[in-house]
Design a protein around this motif. Structure first.
Motif, PDB file in Angstrom:
ATOM      1  N   UNK A  53      -6.731  11.715   6.962  1.00  0.00           N
ATOM      2  CA  UNK A  53      -7.297  10.387   7.237  1.00  0.00           C
ATOM      3  C   UNK A  53      -6.360   9.583   8.144  1.00  0.00           C
ATOM      4  N   UNK A  54      -5.071   9.610   7.846  1.00  0.00           N
ATOM      5  CA  UNK A  54      -4.104   8.873   8.675  1.00  0.00           C
ATOM      6  C   UNK A  54      -4.171   9.340  10.127  1.00  0.00           C
ATOM      7  N   UNK A  55      -4.302  10.636  10.333  1.00  0.00           N
ATOM      8  CA  UNK A  55      -4.338  11.144  11.706  1.00  0.00           C
ATOM      9  C   UNK A  55      -5.664  10.863  12.383  1.00  0.00           C
ATOM     10  N   UNK A  56      -6.760  10.972  11.631  1.00  0.00           N
ATOM     11  CA  UNK A  56      -8.083  10.772  12.242  1.00  0.00           C
ATOM     12  C   UNK A  56      -8.336   9.312  12.577  1.00  0.00           C
ATOM     13  N   UNK A  57      -7.904   8.413  11.699  1.00  0.00           N
ATOM     14  CA  UNK A  57      -8.308   7.004  11.826  1.00  0.00           C
ATOM     15  C   UNK A  57      -7.159   6.058  12.157  1.00  0.00           C
ATOM     16  N   UNK A  58      -5.940   6.574  12.175  1.00  0.00           N
ATOM     17  CA  UNK A  58      -4.808   5.699  12.462  1.00  0.00           C
ATOM     18  C   UNK A  58      -4.468   4.763  11.316  1.00  0.00           C
ATOM     19  N   UNK A  59      -4.977   5.068  10.134  1.00  0.00           N
ATOM     20  CA  UNK A  59      -4.742   4.204   8.968  1.00  0.00           C
ATOM     21  C   UNK A  59      -3.251   3.916   8.765  1.00  0.00           C
ATOM     22  N   UNK A  60      -2.971   2.640   8.490  1.00  0.00           N
ATOM     23  CA  UNK A  60      -1.596   2.196   8.244  1.00  0.00           C
ATOM     24  C   UNK A  60      -1.425   1.932   6.749  1.00  0.00           C
ATOM     25  N   UNK A  61      -0.363   2.449   6.179  1.00  0.00           N
ATOM     26  CA  UNK A  61      -0.004   2.159   4.789  1.00  0.00           C
ATOM     27  C   UNK A  61       1.252   1.304   4.750  1.00  0.00           C
ATOM     28  N   UNK A  62       1.275   0.328   3.876  1.00  0.00           N
ATOM     29  CA  UNK A  62       2.445  -0.537   3.730  1.00  0.00           C
ATOM     30  C   UNK A  62       2.499  -1.060   2.297  1.00  0.00           C
ATOM     31  N   UNK A  63       3.582  -1.771   1.982  1.00  0.00           N
ATOM     32  CA  UNK A  63       3.691  -2.455   0.702  1.00  0.00           C
ATOM     33  C   UNK A  63       3.630  -1.525  -0.497  1.00  0.00           C
ATOM     34  N   UNK A  64       3.275  -2.124  -1.635  1.00  0.00           N
ATOM     35  CA  UNK A  64       3.291  -1.402  -2.907  1.00  0.00           C
ATOM     36  C   UNK A  64       2.408  -0.160  -2.867  1.00  0.00           C
ATOM     37  N   UNK A  65       1.266  -0.262  -2.165  1.00  0.00           N
ATOM     38  CA  UNK A  65       0.362   0.894  -2.094  1.00  0.00           C
ATOM     39  C   UNK A  65       1.070   2.106  -1.486  1.00  0.00           C
ATOM     40  N   UNK A  66       1.801   1.861  -0.397  1.00  0.00           N
ATOM     41  CA  UNK A  66       2.511   2.967   0.267  1.00  0.00           C
ATOM     42  C   UNK A  66       3.523   3.597  -0.667  1.00  0.00           C
ATOM     43  N   UNK A  67       4.217   2.740  -1.403  1.00  0.00           N
ATOM     44  CA  UNK A  67       5.237   3.251  -2.326  1.00  0.00           C
ATOM     45  C   UNK A  67       4.571   4.029  -3.465  1.00  0.00           C
ATOM     46  N   UNK A  68       3.484   3.476  -4.000  1.00  0.00           N
ATOM     47  CA  UNK A  68       2.789   4.151  -5.097  1.00  0.00           C
ATOM     48  C   UNK A  68       2.265   5.527  -4.672  1.00  0.00           C
ATOM     49  N   UNK A  69       1.883   5.642  -3.403  1.00  0.00           N
ATOM     50  CA  UNK A  69       1.364   6.927  -2.917  1.00  0.00           C
ATOM     51  C   UNK A  69       2.460   7.970  -2.767  1.00  0.00           C
ATOM     52  N   UNK A  70       3.713   7.535  -2.676  1.00  0.00           N
ATOM     53  CA  UNK A  70       4.797   8.490  -2.538  1.00  0.00           C
ATOM     54  C   UNK A  70       5.464   8.491  -1.168  1.00  0.00           C
TER      55      UNK A  70
END
Ligand code: 1HE
Length: 267
Positions: free
Chosen positions: A167-184
């Motif tokens: 998904x990150x590669x297809x759509x350029x999705x940006x992760x930040x903050x607590x969500x990014x940390x929770x994802x690993x």
């Protein structure tokens, strides 16, 4: 031990501390620490020698507001590389990042601002990642007409799983903050500066016995590439060597005579 000649490095700033911790800073802030070939070669050089030069732990940082903007797109554009040329570029990235992940020296990445494309591939080769409020992660390759070439298919997938990586590669999705940390994406999300926390943790790790850290920062990664049966065998061999090292005896004696700190819950 081998010597590291700090003056030979131009794209990295190397700062040895007195407790065996080395601060290694990507030092092209005007280019947002984009990874040109020379930077990759300096990473190969440093991480090839570090395990034999008494480096106990590394803080990997980026100068300026961004950790790393990934592949130097201008250099790549100007070089107009052939497929074979770029394959060899990627092989040098792998050399550098494998030396980091499998080299046996703890690498703690202090992340701020953009950690994107090859910058995320670099960060994912570290053993511990610290993020702060400014940190954001993305794989903009898709939009640039590119594909990851520095190990993201392996390491970023390990961190966040196949579907999120795609998904990150297809759509350029940006992760930040607590969500990014929770994802690993990172193991720590700090209010203050990611650098200060990275230095604190590097100092803590540097107090472990070097052979113990070597095992932690090479064996776990190697074992992930093995069958469970072979990994269990390799683990027993590594534990045989590490858990009988003479330097561990004093630590075991301190536990036995009750002078060593006990493991307690956080207060
Ligand atoms: C660069 C690079 C770069 C900045 N290569 N020169 N990576 C990307 O697609 C990320 C591209 N970069 C950006 O999205 C932004 O630059 C940042 C979010 C990182 C920073 O934004 P900002 O507004 O602070 O800086 P800027 O104005 O975009 O850039 C400042 C300068 O850095 C400018 O140079 P100048 O000479 O015009 O001042 C930019 O050209 C330069 N710069 N990023 C080269 N990446 C093995 S395969 C790996 C695949 C990948 O990594 S794909 C790359 C993904």
């Amino acid at each position: 031990p081998l010597q590291i000649d700090i003056s030979r490095y131009e794209n990295l700033a190397l700062e040895p501390q007195d407790d065996g911790v080395w601060i290694v800073t990507l030092n092209r802030p005007e280019k947002r620490n984009a990874l040109n070939l020379d930077t990759i070669e300096e990473l190969v050089d440093f991480f090839s020698v570090a395990p034999r030069a008494g480096v106990q732990a590394v803080v990997l940082a980026g100068a300026g507001d961004h950790f790393c903007a990934g592949l130097d797109l201008i250099e790549h554009h100007d070089a107009d590389r052939s497929p074979a040329d770029f394959m060899h570029v990627c092989l040098r990235w792998h050399e550098a990042f494998n030396k980091m992940e499998y080299g046996g020296v703890p690498v703690i990445a202090a992340l701020q601002g953009a950690v994107v494309g090859g910058g995320l591939e670099l960060a994912s080769s570290a053993h511990i990642r610290i993020m702060d409020r400014t940190t954001y992660f993305a794989l903009p390759e898709g939009q640039r007409g590119l594909f990851t070439g520095g190990g993201a298919t392996i390491r970023v997938t390990d961190l966040v799983g196949k579907s999120r990586m795609i998904d990150m590669m297809l759509t350029g999705r940006v992760y930040q903050g607590q969500e990014a940390c929770d994802l690993g994406m990172a193991q720590y999300f700090v209010e203050g500066s990611s650098f200060d926390k990275a230095l604190e943790l590097a100092r803590k790790a540097a107090q472990n016995l070097p052979l113990t850290n070597f095992a932690i920062c090479s064996a776990v990664s190697h074992m992930q590439n093995m069958s469970a049966l072979d990994a269990a065998y390799a683990e027993s061999v590594v534990a045989g060597v590490v858990n009988t090292q003479p330097d561990a005896r004093a630590r075991l004696a301190a536990f036995a005579d009750k002078s060593a700190a006990r493991v307690r819950p956080n207060s």
